[in-house]
Design a protein around this motif. Structure first.
Motif, mmCIF file in Angstrom:
data_model
loop_
_atom_site.group_PDB
_atom_site.id
_atom_site.type_symbol
_atom_site.label_atom_id
_atom_site.label_comp_id
_atom_site.label_asym_id
_atom_site.label_seq_id
_atom_site.Cartn_x
_atom_site.Cartn_y
_atom_site.Cartn_z
ATOM 1 N N ASP A 1 2.774 3.888 -2.108
ATOM 2 C CA ASP A 1 2.952 3.972 -3.493
ATOM 3 C C ASP A 1 4.693 4.530 -3.803
ATOM 4 O OD1 ASP A 1 0.159 4.262 -3.651
ATOM 5 O OD2 ASP A 1 0.156 6.500 -3.438
ATOM 6 N N SER A 2 5.457 4.852 -2.806
ATOM 7 C CA SER A 2 6.770 5.018 -3.384
ATOM 8 C C SER A 2 7.228 3.693 -3.406
ATOM 9 C CB SER A 2 7.462 5.836 -2.238
ATOM 10 O OG SER A 2 7.451 5.172 -0.947
ATOM 11 N N ARG B 148 5.952 1.257 -4.820
ATOM 12 C CA ARG B 148 5.320 0.510 -6.110
ATOM 13 C C ARG B 148 6.239 1.460 -7.112
ATOM 14 N NH1 ARG B 148 1.046 -2.432 -6.744
ATOM 15 N NH2 ARG B 148 -0.275 -2.723 -5.026
ATOM 16 N N GLU B 149 6.421 2.590 -7.040
ATOM 17 C CA GLU B 149 7.657 3.393 -8.004
ATOM 18 C C GLU B 149 8.579 2.978 -8.022
ATOM 19 O OE1 GLU B 149 7.001 7.611 -6.717
ATOM 20 O OE2 GLU B 149 4.969 7.577 -6.918
ATOM 21 N N ARG C 142 0.954 -1.317 -0.121
ATOM 22 C CA ARG C 142 -0.075 0.043 0.063
ATOM 23 C C ARG C 142 0.818 1.292 -0.023
ATOM 24 N NH1 ARG C 142 -3.039 -3.235 3.849
ATOM 25 N NH2 ARG C 142 -5.099 -3.509 2.905
#
Length: 255
Positions: A236-237, A239-240, A234
Motif C-alpha cells: 500500500d505504501s 501505491r501511495e 501489494r
C-alpha cells in the motif's frame, strides 16, 4: 502461486534469514515436502542457494544472486513487464537501459521497434539489439563487471552524462516500502543515478519480488520516476508513493 514466484520468495526468505528449512517452507507455502525439495534443488542448481542439511542457505546477505540465476526468477513476469515498458516507447525514440534481467527483458521486447537510439551499460541488451534493423546501439565505456556484463565506474558515468534522452529504463535490486530504490554495487548506482538525471521520462521496472528484498546502496526514490511497471503491487505504501507523485503505476499480472 506459480513455481517461479514461490522460488523467488524462497530466495528472499533465505536472504532475510540466512537459512531456510524444508519444514518451515512447507508451512509457509502450504505445499508438500517433495515440492519444496524440488524447488530447493532447482535453486541450488542455479546457484541462487546452497544446500544445507534439511534446507538451504543464501550465499550472502550483501551480494546479489548470480545473473544466470536471476534470469530464472519470475521469467514470465519479467517478459510481461518488458512488453509493457516497450509499449510506452515509440519508434525513433532515444533511451537509456541499465543493468538487470528485467531491463534485459525490455530490450528483448524492443525488437520490433524501428529507429531507436539505445544507450546502455548492459552488454546483454547491446548484444540483443545490435542485430535489430535501424536500431543504433551505443554502449558505455568503463569497467565490465564479470558477473553480469554490466559496465560500471566513473568512465561510464561521464559517458552517460553526455546525453539527454527521451526515456530511461531502470531496473533495481530492491524497493523499500518507503519507495527507496536500492542496489548492491555503488559503482552501478552511480551510473543509474546519471541515467535518471539525464532522461525526460523515467520508467522503473521491477517484479513483485523486489518489494521483499533488501540491498545496501540507495539509487534514489520511486518518486523520481514517471512510470512504474510491475506484475502486481501489494504494498500500500508504494501505491501511495505513486499516487502522491503522479507516477503511472502499470500492473501487468503474472504473464
Amino acid at each position: 502461486m506459480t513455481p517461479s514466484m514461490r522460488q523467488a520468495k524462497i530466495v528472499e526468505l533465505a536472504r532475510q534469514q540466512g537459512e531456510v528449512s524444508v519444514e518451515e517452507l512447507v508451512a509457509a507455502f502450504d505445499v508438500t515436502p517433495q515440492t519444496i525439495r524440488k524447488d530447493l534443488n532447482v535453486l541450488c542448481d542455479r546457484g541462487a542457494l546452497k544446500r544445507t542439511h534439511g534446507g538451504a542457505m543464501h550465499p550472502s546477505g550483501v551480494e546479489n544472486v548470480e545473473y544466470e540465476a536471476r534470469r530464472q526468477i519470475a521469467p514470465a513476469e519479467k517478459r510481461a513487464i518488458g512488453k509493457a515498458a516497450a509499449a510506452l516507447i515509440p519508434d525513433h525514440a532515444s533511451l537509456f537501459i541499465n543493468i538487470g534481467t528485467t531491463t534485459e527483458a525490455v530490450g528483448q521486447a524492443l525488437s520490433e521497434h524501428r529507429g531507436l537510439m539505445v544507450i546502455t551499460n548492459n552488454i546483454n541488451v547491446a548484444n540483443h539489439l545490435r542485430v535489430v534493423p535501424s536500431t543504433e546501439v551505443v554502449i558505455a565505456g568503463g569497467v565490465v563487471r564479470p558477473s553480469d556484463g554490466g559496465i560500471v565506474g566513473e568512465a561510464a558515468v561521464d559517458f552517460i552524462r553526455q546525453f539527454k534522452v527521451d526515456f530511461a529504463v531502470i531496473g533495481v535490486s530492491a524497493i523499500d516500502p518507503d519507495g527507496a530504490l536500492l542496489d548492491f554495487d555503488f559503482r552501478e548506482v552511480k551510473v543509474a543515478q546519471a541515467i535518471i538525471a539525464n532522461a525526460r521520462h523515467v520508467i522503473v521496472v521491477a517484479d513483485q519480488t523486489k518489494f521483499t528484498r533488501t540491498a545496501p546502496v540507495r539509487i534514489g526514490h520511486l518518486s523520481q520516476a514517471h512510470s512504474f511497471i510491475t506484475d502486481i503491487c501489494r504494498v500500500d505504501s508504494i501505491r501511495e508513493v505513486c499516487a502522491d507523485a503522479g507516477i503511472a503505476l502499470i500492473e501487468t499480472g503474472a504473464a
